[in-house]
Design a protein around this motif. Structure first.
Motif, mmCIF file in Angstrom:
data_model
loop_
_atom_site.group_PDB
_atom_site.id
_atom_site.type_symbol
_atom_site.label_atom_id
_atom_site.label_comp_id
_atom_site.label_asym_id
_atom_site.label_seq_id
_atom_site.Cartn_x
_atom_site.Cartn_y
_atom_site.Cartn_z
ATOM 1 N N LEU A 100 -10.881 -19.908 13.247
ATOM 2 C CA LEU A 100 -9.712 -20.635 12.746
ATOM 3 C C LEU A 100 -9.738 -20.691 11.227
ATOM 4 N N SER A 159 -8.958 -23.007 9.297
ATOM 5 C CA SER A 159 -9.357 -24.317 8.790
ATOM 6 C C SER A 159 -10.854 -24.580 8.888
ATOM 7 N N ASN A 198 -3.550 -25.278 7.515
ATOM 8 C CA ASN A 198 -3.858 -26.279 8.543
ATOM 9 C C ASN A 198 -2.846 -27.415 8.493
ATOM 10 N N ASN A 250 -3.686 -26.315 12.609
ATOM 11 C CA ASN A 250 -3.881 -24.914 12.232
ATOM 12 C C ASN A 250 -2.568 -24.131 12.199
ATOM 13 N N THR A 268 -8.425 -31.653 10.398
ATOM 14 C CA THR A 268 -8.141 -31.057 11.704
ATOM 15 C C THR A 268 -8.171 -32.128 12.786
#
Length: 422
Positions: A66, A68, A120, A125, A34
């Motif tokens: 999220l 991820s 992701n 994302n 990320t």
């Protein structure tokens, strides 16, 4: 005297301003895939802002939603007088995930879906996925979801699929099986109003094709039906659920409104809307109570091709695959989930549930919703096999048992799936 009072007030204001704790440095830690710039874009905290613990807690709740992110926390580190360094530390999920689903088709053959999804992409994302499905016939689809593509608030979603299945259609005194094909392309825009509220709106262009296979047809129903349709969609979501890995607490509400145009007397234009209310409550360290209430209605056309379906995989576990249709529905799903075993990344969870629902018959009245004829009640037990570090990696098995025997529906059945039922 007045001059001195104003001067004292001036210096008092300066002193109050100087004493405000300020975020001098803001960092993201623990991220591997990320992008730190992405996390900073979507949270409310910025360098130079006044330090606010309520704001930090909201940001952490937002981050853990999220796909991820498995878990997140924050740390406040003093740097100098009233200047602080804030670090958001995240634990990432594995987000490149193969998906598999298996169920029993209407001809008692096994049906399955195989897919691959990345939740992701590019560290932003963005969700990209595709699947192949075999349910007597072959189907396929692909999607892209980028809820933060343009800014902290604006994004988009694109879906394309060609779904083919064998669908039972119910008439007054008979039932027939149709080969059903739905080829569609959908584009939605999304807008994040604030931390809890989101809206999506857009258009779905699709073609429906029914081809009769077996069973008796009324004289008014042709062997083949085809319609080109356009659905105008508006969706609103409220989400105040907090996540701790697989444990949830809070409330969600999801409203879906659509106008669907049609060009066939048996597949007419209609308006449809439904709302899902979901509530989650923590019990002790590892218990979770979950509840979903769906209420929905559509234009009450007297057509066998009504939009609401009674189905194992949608609303009542154990009832069978598409055993009835209606123009309105009220469904309640409630279950208690309890962790039986947890070790590092693996969780074994058991659950006890009750699924209940009722439907308005096409062209019928609202009294159908409280009729014994349409009511289905299925309690049951299930297990969950959960990987804590892989997004949505929950394999579920549920066994539902019908309390009320109904013609055309199962009295019991096993349902498999990926992800929690709701």
């Amino acid at each position: 005297m007045k001059k001195y009072i104003l001067l004292a007030f001036y210096f008092f204001c300066i002193t109050l301003t100087a004493q405000q704790p300020t975020v001098k440095t803001f960092e993201i830690a623990g991220n591997k895939k990320t992008k730190a710039s992405f996390v900073k874009k979507i949270v409310s905290l910025k360098e130079g802002a006044v330090l606010d613990s309520v704001q930090l807690a909201k940001d952490i709740d937002w981050i853990t939603r999220l796909p991820s992110i498995a878990q997140a926390n924050y740390k406040v580190i003093p740097e100098s007088d009233n200047n602080y360094k804030v670090v958001y530390t995240i634990v990432e999920n594995l987000t490149l995930i193969p998906t598999t689903s298996v169920w029993t088709a209407n001809n008692d053959e096994f049906a399955f879906r195989l897919g691959l999804s990345e939740f992701n992409a590019f560290g932003q994302n963005i969700s990209i996925g595709a699947f192949y499905q075999h349910d007597i016939y072959s189907s396929y689809g692909a999607s892209v979801k980028a809820p933060f593509a343009f800014s902290q608030k604006w994004g988009f979603e694109v879906n394309a699929q060609n779904l083919v299945s064998e669908e039972p259609v119910f008439f007054e005194n008979s039932m027939a099986d149709f080969r059903y094909e739905n080829a569609s392309f959908e584009v939605l825009a999304s807008y994040q109003l604030n931390f809890e509220n989101n809206i999506r709106f857009g258009i779905n262009v699709f073609n429906e094709f029914y081809q009769h296979k077996t069973g008796l047809l009324p004289d008014s129903i042709p062997e083949e039906l085809e319609a080109n349709k356009v659905a105008i969609k508006a969706l609103y979501s409220y989400n105040n659920v907090k996540f701790e890995y697989y444990l949830l607490e809070g409330f969600q509400s999801h409203l879906n409104l659509q106008y669907v145009s049609g060009n066939d007397v048996n597949l007419p234009s209609f308006v449809i809307g439904w709302n899902d209310f979901l509530y989650y409550s923590r019990t002790g360290a590892t218990g979770n109570w979950a509840c979903r209430w769906r209420i929905g209605a559509a234009t009450n056309d007297d057509t066998p091709f009504a939009p609401f379906a009674v189905d194992n995989n949608l609303n009542i576990r154990g009832v069978g695959n598409t055993i009835d249709r209606g123009s309105a529905a009220v469904v309640l799903n409630t279950e208690y989930r309890q962790t039986l075993f947890e070790k590092n990344w693996f969780v074994l969870q058991g659950n006890a549930f009750i699924d209940a629902g009722s439907w308005r018959k096409p062209g019928g009245s609202l009294s159908d919703l409280v009729s014994e004829e349409t009511l289905r009640v299925f309690p049951g037990l299930g297990v969950r096999f959960i990987h804590k570090k892989i997004f949505n990696a929950t394999f579920r098995i549920d066994y539902g048992y019908g309390l009320i025997d109904k013609p055309g529906s199962n009295s019991r059945g096993i349902v498999f799936g990926i992800g929690q039922y709701f």
